[in-house]
Design an enzyme around this catalytic site. Structure first.
Site, PDB file in Angstrom:
ATOM      1  N   SER A  72      52.973  -8.114 -24.980  1.00  0.00           N
ATOM      2  CA  SER A  72      53.152  -9.451 -24.394  1.00  0.00           C
ATOM      3  C   SER A  72      52.206 -10.413 -25.085  1.00  0.00           C
ATOM      4  O   SER A  72      51.136 -10.019 -25.559  1.00  0.00           O
ATOM      5  CB  SER A  72      52.809  -9.422 -22.901  1.00  0.00           C
ATOM      6  OG  SER A  72      52.714 -10.735 -22.398  1.00  0.00           O
TER       7      SER A  72
ATOM      8  N   TYR B 271      47.271  -6.860 -16.135  1.00  0.00           N
ATOM      9  CA  TYR B 271      48.376  -6.930 -17.102  1.00  0.00           C
ATOM     10  C   TYR B 271      47.836  -7.254 -18.493  1.00  0.00           C
ATOM     11  O   TYR B 271      48.146  -6.582 -19.475  1.00  0.00           O
ATOM     12  CB  TYR B 271      49.362  -8.003 -16.641  1.00  0.00           C
ATOM     13  CG  TYR B 271      50.591  -8.166 -17.503  1.00  0.00           C
ATOM     14  CD1 TYR B 271      51.639  -7.258 -17.435  1.00  0.00           C
ATOM     15  CD2 TYR B 271      50.727  -9.254 -18.364  1.00  0.00           C
ATOM     16  CE1 TYR B 271      52.781  -7.425 -18.200  1.00  0.00           C
ATOM     17  CE2 TYR B 271      51.868  -9.431 -19.131  1.00  0.00           C
ATOM     18  CZ  TYR B 271      52.892  -8.516 -19.048  1.00  0.00           C
ATOM     19  OH  TYR B 271      54.021  -8.677 -19.811  1.00  0.00           O
TER      20      TYR B 271
ATOM     21  N   LYS C 158      48.050  -4.584 -21.612  1.00  0.00           N
ATOM     22  CA  LYS C 158      48.924  -4.932 -22.745  1.00  0.00           C
ATOM     23  C   LYS C 158      48.108  -5.031 -24.039  1.00  0.00           C
ATOM     24  O   LYS C 158      48.584  -4.669 -25.123  1.00  0.00           O
ATOM     25  CB  LYS C 158      49.673  -6.225 -22.457  1.00  0.00           C
ATOM     26  CG  LYS C 158      50.768  -6.095 -21.395  1.00  0.00           C
ATOM     27  CD  LYS C 158      51.939  -5.241 -21.874  1.00  0.00           C
ATOM     28  CE  LYS C 158      53.120  -5.293 -20.913  1.00  0.00           C
ATOM     29  NZ  LYS C 158      54.333  -4.643 -21.433  1.00  0.00           N
TER      30      LYS C 158
HETATM   31  P1  NDP Z   1      62.270  -6.457 -15.686  1.00  0.00           P
HETATM   32  O1  NDP Z   1      61.454  -6.334 -14.445  1.00  0.00           O
HETATM   33  O2  NDP Z   1      63.438  -7.378 -15.696  1.00  0.00           O
HETATM   34  O3  NDP Z   1      62.743  -4.989 -16.148  1.00  0.00           O
HETATM   35  C1  NDP Z   1      61.836  -3.931 -16.151  1.00  0.00           C
HETATM   36  C2  NDP Z   1      62.552  -2.658 -16.533  1.00  0.00           C
HETATM   37  O4  NDP Z   1      61.592  -1.596 -16.560  1.00  0.00           O
HETATM   38  C3  NDP Z   1      63.612  -2.247 -15.536  1.00  0.00           C
HETATM   39  O5  NDP Z   1      64.625  -1.549 -16.222  1.00  0.00           O
HETATM   40  C4  NDP Z   1      62.856  -1.304 -14.607  1.00  0.00           C
HETATM   41  O6  NDP Z   1      63.770  -0.476 -13.918  1.00  0.00           O
HETATM   42  C5  NDP Z   1      61.984  -0.580 -15.645  1.00  0.00           C
HETATM   43  N1  NDP Z   1      60.756   0.023 -15.137  1.00  0.00           N
HETATM   44  C6  NDP Z   1      59.739  -0.588 -14.499  1.00  0.00           C
HETATM   45  N2  NDP Z   1      58.789   0.305 -14.172  1.00  0.00           N
HETATM   46  C7  NDP Z   1      59.205   1.508 -14.625  1.00  0.00           C
HETATM   47  C8  NDP Z   1      58.682   2.814 -14.583  1.00  0.00           C
HETATM   48  N3  NDP Z   1      57.510   3.079 -13.986  1.00  0.00           N
HETATM   49  N4  NDP Z   1      59.384   3.819 -15.162  1.00  0.00           N
HETATM   50  C9  NDP Z   1      60.576   3.561 -15.752  1.00  0.00           C
HETATM   51  N5  NDP Z   1      61.125   2.348 -15.826  1.00  0.00           N
HETATM   52  C10 NDP Z   1      60.456   1.328 -15.257  1.00  0.00           C
HETATM   53  O7  NDP Z   1      61.220  -6.849 -16.829  1.00  0.00           O
HETATM   54  P2  NDP Z   1      61.398  -7.704 -18.171  1.00  0.00           P
HETATM   55  O8  NDP Z   1      62.678  -7.376 -18.817  1.00  0.00           O
HETATM   56  O9  NDP Z   1      61.042  -9.097 -17.850  1.00  0.00           O
HETATM   57  O10 NDP Z   1      60.179  -7.092 -19.015  1.00  0.00           O
HETATM   58  C11 NDP Z   1      60.312  -5.933 -19.819  1.00  0.00           C
HETATM   59  C12 NDP Z   1      59.031  -5.746 -20.605  1.00  0.00           C
HETATM   60  O11 NDP Z   1      58.762  -6.919 -21.366  1.00  0.00           O
HETATM   61  C13 NDP Z   1      57.782  -5.502 -19.753  1.00  0.00           C
HETATM   62  O12 NDP Z   1      56.966  -4.546 -20.370  1.00  0.00           O
HETATM   63  C14 NDP Z   1      57.099  -6.855 -19.751  1.00  0.00           C
HETATM   64  O13 NDP Z   1      55.710  -6.736 -19.571  1.00  0.00           O
HETATM   65  C15 NDP Z   1      57.438  -7.347 -21.150  1.00  0.00           C
HETATM   66  N6  NDP Z   1      57.373  -8.796 -21.293  1.00  0.00           N
HETATM   67  C16 NDP Z   1      58.220  -9.614 -20.583  1.00  0.00           C
HETATM   68  C17 NDP Z   1      58.166 -10.974 -20.762  1.00  0.00           C
HETATM   69  C18 NDP Z   1      59.077 -11.916 -20.034  1.00  0.00           C
HETATM   70  O14 NDP Z   1      58.870 -13.143 -20.121  1.00  0.00           O
HETATM   71  N7  NDP Z   1      60.100 -11.448 -19.341  1.00  0.00           N
HETATM   72  C19 NDP Z   1      57.191 -11.583 -21.673  1.00  0.00           C
HETATM   73  C20 NDP Z   1      56.329 -10.644 -22.344  1.00  0.00           C
HETATM   74  C21 NDP Z   1      56.442  -9.302 -22.162  1.00  0.00           C
HETATM   75  P3  NDP Z   1      63.383   0.273 -12.536  1.00  0.00           P
HETATM   76  O15 NDP Z   1      62.813  -0.772 -11.626  1.00  0.00           O
HETATM   77  O16 NDP Z   1      64.663   0.865 -12.071  1.00  0.00           O
HETATM   78  O17 NDP Z   1      62.370   1.310 -12.915  1.00  0.00           O
END
Ligand code: NDP
Ligand code: SOE
Length: 259
Positions: free
Chosen positions: A143, A156, A160
């Site tokens: 991130s 976080y 990260k």
């Molecule tokens: P979402 O919350 O939309 O999606 C997260 C995904 O991760 C889901 O598929 C969720 O499914 C899965 N997940 C979460 N925890 C676990 C776990 N313990 N084991 C397995 N799967 C898991 O997040 P985003 O798409 O927004 O973000 C994705 C990544 O990008 C993250 O790492 C975030 O930090 C990073 N990021 C996002 C930004 C943004 O602006 N959106 C900016 C910078 C970085 P389930 O709940 O079913 O497990």
């Protein structure tokens, strides 16, 4: 540009929604098979089935918690059963909200397990399978907060940042095996998670709340789409990025305030 990904297998954690789903779809569009991991079984299996139907590739959804050793072991076993993988995208993660003086140890450890140990454990399990196939690519989704913190989420930011340093170290260790490791630092990407946060914080005016976040943080004054980010992930995991090793790339609409 032909990315040469047809018939490759890509593992994407957090692949059921948001960025991970966009990345999985972008791999499938290039003809790669995908293995998606997430905790909620129904959602990840439905996402995989939809990808298989739309892009005519093999796609499976694995329900597992990658923040645990057991969850990583079950994903590694599924990858092995599928014959191995060429690409691993460590994407599962989530934001936080705390102060350092008040957050308990357990919260630090939970985020450490999700953002760092998942990448450690999955590399340990899947890199040997890549090596057996002649090489591969690992891409860690960190991130912008790894280098430019948002002050409400210190856990976080710190975990990260650790993921970025882990990527650099892993890259040096794995390049002799023809496995390229890199990291991406996205800025503001519009995902269901951001919409949920905006609805909670805005009292109904969630769209204007999101616009105010973009205005404050990103010179481009808008959120990026999942699709704008996903194509960059896929390129970095392809042989077209063959000299990219151990780096961290920002995709952030100008949000990073330094060179
Ligand atoms: P979402 O919350 O939309 O999606 C997260 C995904 O991760 C889901 O598929 C969720 O499914 C899965 N997940 C979460 N925890 C676990 C776990 N313990 N084991 C397995 N799967 C898991 O997040 P985003 O798409 O927004 O973000 C994705 C990544 O990008 C993250 O790492 C975030 O930090 C990073 N990021 C996002 C930004 C943004 O602006 N959106 C900016 C910078 C970085 P389930 O709940 O079913 O497990
Ligand atoms: C190895 O099989 C390989 O082709 C890598 O060298 C690439 O970077 C990527 O396409 C994944 O697989």
């Amino acid at each position: 540009m032909d990315l040469g990904l047809k018939g490759k297998t890509a593992v994407v954690t957090g692949g059921s929604v948001g960025i991970g789903l966009g990345v999985a779809r972008a791999f499938a569009r290039e003809g790669a098979h995908v293995i998606l991991a997430a905790r909620q079984a129904d959602r990840v299996q439905e996402a995989a089935a939809a990808i298989a139907a739309e892009f005519s590739v093999q796609a499976q959804g694995i329900a597992c918690d990658v923040a645990t050793a057991e969850g990583c072991a079950s994903l590694i076993a599924a990858v092995e059963a599928a014959g191995g993988a060429d690409i691993l995208v460590n994407n599962a993660g989530t934001g936080s909200n705390e102060t350092i003086l008040e957050a308990p140890d357990d919260k630090w450890l939970d985020y450490w397990n999700l953002h760092v140990m998942a990448a450690v454990r999955l590399a340990r399990g899947i890199a040997p399978m890549m090596q057996a196939r002649g090489g591969g690519a690992i891409l860690n989704n960190a991130s912008i907060c790894a280098v430019q913190p948002l002050w409400y989420e210190p856990i976080y930011n710190v975990t990260k940042a650790a993921l970025v340093m882990f990527s650099k170290n892993l890259a040096a260790e794995l390049i002799p095996m023809n496995i390229r490791v890199n990291a991406i630092n996205p800025g503001l990407i519009l995902t269901p998670d951001w919409v949920k946060t905006a609805k909670q914080l805005s009292g109904g005016e969630w769209e204007s709340y999101l616009q105010s976040v973009a205005d404050e943080h990103a010179p481009i004054k808008r959120f990026g789409t999942v699709e704008e980010l996903a194509d960059f992930f896929v390129f970095l995991c392809s042989d077209r990025a063959s000299y990219c090793v151990g780096s961290t790339y920002h995709v952030d609409g100008g949000m990073l305030r330094t060179i």
